[in-house]
Write a protein that holds these residues in place. Sequence first.
Motif, PDB file in Angstrom:
ATOM      1  N   ALA A 117       2.307  -9.525  11.027  1.00  0.00           N
ATOM      2  CA  ALA A 117       1.390  -8.824  10.124  1.00  0.00           C
ATOM      3  C   ALA A 117       2.044  -7.579   9.550  1.00  0.00           C
ATOM      4  CB  ALA A 117       0.100  -8.452  10.861  1.00  0.00           C
ATOM      5  N   TRP A 118       2.811  -6.882  10.375  1.00  0.00           N
ATOM      6  CA  TRP A 118       3.520  -5.695   9.901  1.00  0.00           C
ATOM      7  C   TRP A 118       4.538  -6.058   8.823  1.00  0.00           C
ATOM      8  CZ3 TRP A 118       3.700  -0.898   8.879  1.00  0.00           C
ATOM      9  CH2 TRP A 118       4.912  -0.226   8.686  1.00  0.00           C
ATOM     10  N   ALA A 119       5.270  -7.147   9.024  1.00  0.00           N
ATOM     11  CA  ALA A 119       6.269  -7.565   8.038  1.00  0.00           C
ATOM     12  C   ALA A 119       5.605  -7.889   6.703  1.00  0.00           C
ATOM     13  CB  ALA A 119       7.043  -8.772   8.563  1.00  0.00           C
ATOM     14  N   LEU A 120       4.474  -8.580   6.749  1.00  0.00           N
ATOM     15  CA  LEU A 120       3.755  -8.896   5.512  1.00  0.00           C
ATOM     16  C   LEU A 120       3.187  -7.633   4.877  1.00  0.00           C
ATOM     17  CD1 LEU A 120       2.710 -10.970   3.529  1.00  0.00           C
ATOM     18  CD2 LEU A 120       0.778 -11.414   5.060  1.00  0.00           C
ATOM     19  N   PHE A 121       2.710  -6.708   5.701  1.00  0.00           N
ATOM     20  CA  PHE A 121       2.197  -5.447   5.169  1.00  0.00           C
ATOM     21  C   PHE A 121       3.293  -4.693   4.420  1.00  0.00           C
ATOM     22  CE2 PHE A 121       1.564  -0.870   5.479  1.00  0.00           C
ATOM     23  CZ  PHE A 121       0.278  -0.730   4.966  1.00  0.00           C
ATOM     24  N   ILE A 122       4.506  -4.639   4.983  1.00  0.00           N
ATOM     25  CA  ILE A 122       5.621  -3.963   4.306  1.00  0.00           C
ATOM     26  C   ILE A 122       5.830  -4.548   2.918  1.00  0.00           C
ATOM     27  CG2 ILE A 122       8.137  -3.736   4.281  1.00  0.00           C
ATOM     28  CD1 ILE A 122       8.115  -3.263   7.226  1.00  0.00           C
ATOM     29  N   ALA A 123       5.878  -5.876   2.832  1.00  0.00           N
ATOM     30  CA  ALA A 123       6.139  -6.517   1.545  1.00  0.00           C
ATOM     31  C   ALA A 123       5.051  -6.188   0.531  1.00  0.00           C
ATOM     32  CB  ALA A 123       6.248  -8.027   1.741  1.00  0.00           C
ATOM     33  N   LEU A 124       3.795  -6.267   0.952  1.00  0.00           N
ATOM     34  CA  LEU A 124       2.687  -5.982   0.045  1.00  0.00           C
ATOM     35  C   LEU A 124       2.630  -4.503  -0.319  1.00  0.00           C
ATOM     36  CD1 LEU A 124      -0.069  -8.184   1.748  1.00  0.00           C
ATOM     37  CD2 LEU A 124       1.163  -8.677  -0.383  1.00  0.00           C
ATOM     38  N   TRP A 125       2.813  -3.633   0.681  1.00  0.00           N
ATOM     39  CA  TRP A 125       2.710  -2.197   0.438  1.00  0.00           C
ATOM     40  C   TRP A 125       3.811  -1.706  -0.498  1.00  0.00           C
ATOM     41  CZ3 TRP A 125       5.466   2.339   1.213  1.00  0.00           C
ATOM     42  CH2 TRP A 125       4.727   3.531   1.113  1.00  0.00           C
ATOM     43  N   ALA A 126       5.024  -2.176  -0.270  1.00  0.00           N
ATOM     44  CA  ALA A 126       6.123  -1.777  -1.152  1.00  0.00           C
ATOM     45  C   ALA A 126       5.833  -2.177  -2.593  1.00  0.00           C
ATOM     46  CB  ALA A 126       7.433  -2.406  -0.674  1.00  0.00           C
ATOM     47  N   THR A 127       5.247  -3.359  -2.766  1.00  0.00           N
ATOM     48  CA  THR A 127       5.002  -3.887  -4.115  1.00  0.00           C
ATOM     49  C   THR A 127       3.897  -3.139  -4.850  1.00  0.00           C
ATOM     50  OG1 THR A 127       5.729  -6.090  -3.420  1.00  0.00           O
ATOM     51  CG2 THR A 127       4.410  -5.948  -5.424  1.00  0.00           C
ATOM     52  N   VAL A 128       2.785  -2.873  -4.171  1.00  0.00           N
ATOM     53  CA  VAL A 128       1.624  -2.309  -4.870  1.00  0.00           C
ATOM     54  C   VAL A 128       1.465  -0.801  -4.680  1.00  0.00           C
ATOM     55  CG1 VAL A 128       0.391  -4.496  -4.777  1.00  0.00           C
ATOM     56  CG2 VAL A 128       0.006  -2.805  -2.993  1.00  0.00           C
ATOM     57  N   VAL A 129       2.240  -0.216  -3.750  1.00  0.00           N
ATOM     58  CA  VAL A 129       2.136   1.231  -3.557  1.00  0.00           C
ATOM     59  C   VAL A 129       3.461   1.926  -3.845  1.00  0.00           C
ATOM     60  CG1 VAL A 129       1.588   3.109  -1.952  1.00  0.00           C
ATOM     61  CG2 VAL A 129       0.288   0.973  -1.851  1.00  0.00           C
ATOM     62  N   TYR A 130       4.513   1.597  -3.098  1.00  0.00           N
ATOM     63  CA  TYR A 130       5.745   2.382  -3.252  1.00  0.00           C
ATOM     64  C   TYR A 130       6.365   2.246  -4.642  1.00  0.00           C
ATOM     65  CZ  TYR A 130      10.223   4.552  -2.803  1.00  0.00           C
ATOM     66  OH  TYR A 130      11.298   5.372  -3.024  1.00  0.00           O
TER      67      TYR A 130
END
Length: 449
Positions: A143-156
């Motif tokens: 779940a953390w790995a998927l969160f990183i991918a999504l967060w980087a895309t839509v936030v960072y």
Amino acid sequence: MAPAIMMAADKVELSPANTGFMLICSALVMLMTPGLAFFYGGMVRVKSTLNMLMMSFISLGIVTILWVLFGFSLAFGKDSGSLIGWTSDWVGLSGVDKGDLWVLGETTYNIPLLVFFVFQLMFAIITPALISGALADRVKFSAWALFIALWATVVYFPVAHWVWADGGWAFDLGVIDFAGGTAVHINAGAAALGVILVIGKRVGFKKDPMRPHSLPLVMLGAGLLWFGWFGFNAGSWLGNDDGVGSLMFVNTQVATAAAMLAWLIYEKIRHGAFTTLGAASGAVAGLVAITPSGGAVSPLGAIAVGAVAGLLCAMAVGLKYKLGYDDSLDVVGVHLVGGVVGSLLIGFFASGKGQSDVEGLFYGGGLTQFWKQCAGVFVVLAYSLIVSALLAFILDKTIGMRVSEDDEVAGIDQAEHAETAYDFSGAGGGAAKTVAAPAAAAASKKVDA
């Protein structure tokens, strides 16, 4: 290849000195992520050590691939509505040649676009890794790995565009963020707060002892972070032709020292001891606070920034017990608070002396600049907190964010990675004694015979 790059590149020659300097800075920033892993890894209990290391390390893999595929284009591509970028030639680096120089607005820099690409990649890698410290002991690795991918895309990626890219609303407004106070530290700290409000507290929070298992690892990690931070900060001027990089290098050292001392003094007065954990945390608080402001203040101003940040961050880490949110390793108290302090103090301490006024990036302090800083700080904070909480909520309701209570109590290392950080079966361990006892008894019988 973007036409602007071709036209501008003909007018500026590549600088081997600045190119080499920036490659070294990029390597230093890359080292910060393993340094962060050690810093966080030493602060958790034995049973969570490997998981904490992996939560930082996996970002090196995930964000690197995303940055090549589309992240760099979203962050630094041609602006669209002051909110996001996109340059199709940068997707997969398909249209980038090794001879292309980096261009920002009307300014062509004497370093290759690929060097800027890899330097900014290292920023993108460490930012989600910073969040992980708030979630120690309780998050599924998948779940953390998927969160990183999504967060980087839509936030960072969008926030980096706002702050550092030509056309980004914060960049055009004149918000000063030399090396990542808003885009990195406030962004990560607010995200951490948003996620922990969704996933809840660790089992035993405020009841069980949750002390760091290895303070030497914490100090090693803090030292690596301090070392790598010189590349993080000084490299953000993309060279040192006019001395701003040198000023930033000096201010990084000065502010970090001041923050560490301020934290220790507060700790001695408040708790009666100078702790190694306090020294390490104070140093990181100073590094965080000087990151946005170091190119805009004098060394004396850097002392003030560091001292204020060290004091306020030391006070802030205790809020989690009063307010009831479980920020495991004080990401909110250090990175969010330190980033806010460093960004807002620009309005008070920015000197404007000895600085290059490149496209309006640097100004003296004052009320006008202070309000600009407030706009950058609080918009990024609100956006990151809300979107991060939504992402965590969606993941928690679909694949689940947390390990089971039994796995959390038994140890997330064994549950998620089928490994443990330390082998206690060696000499002096319980297993060794179990094996040695029968052997000793047999040898005794032989002697008696």
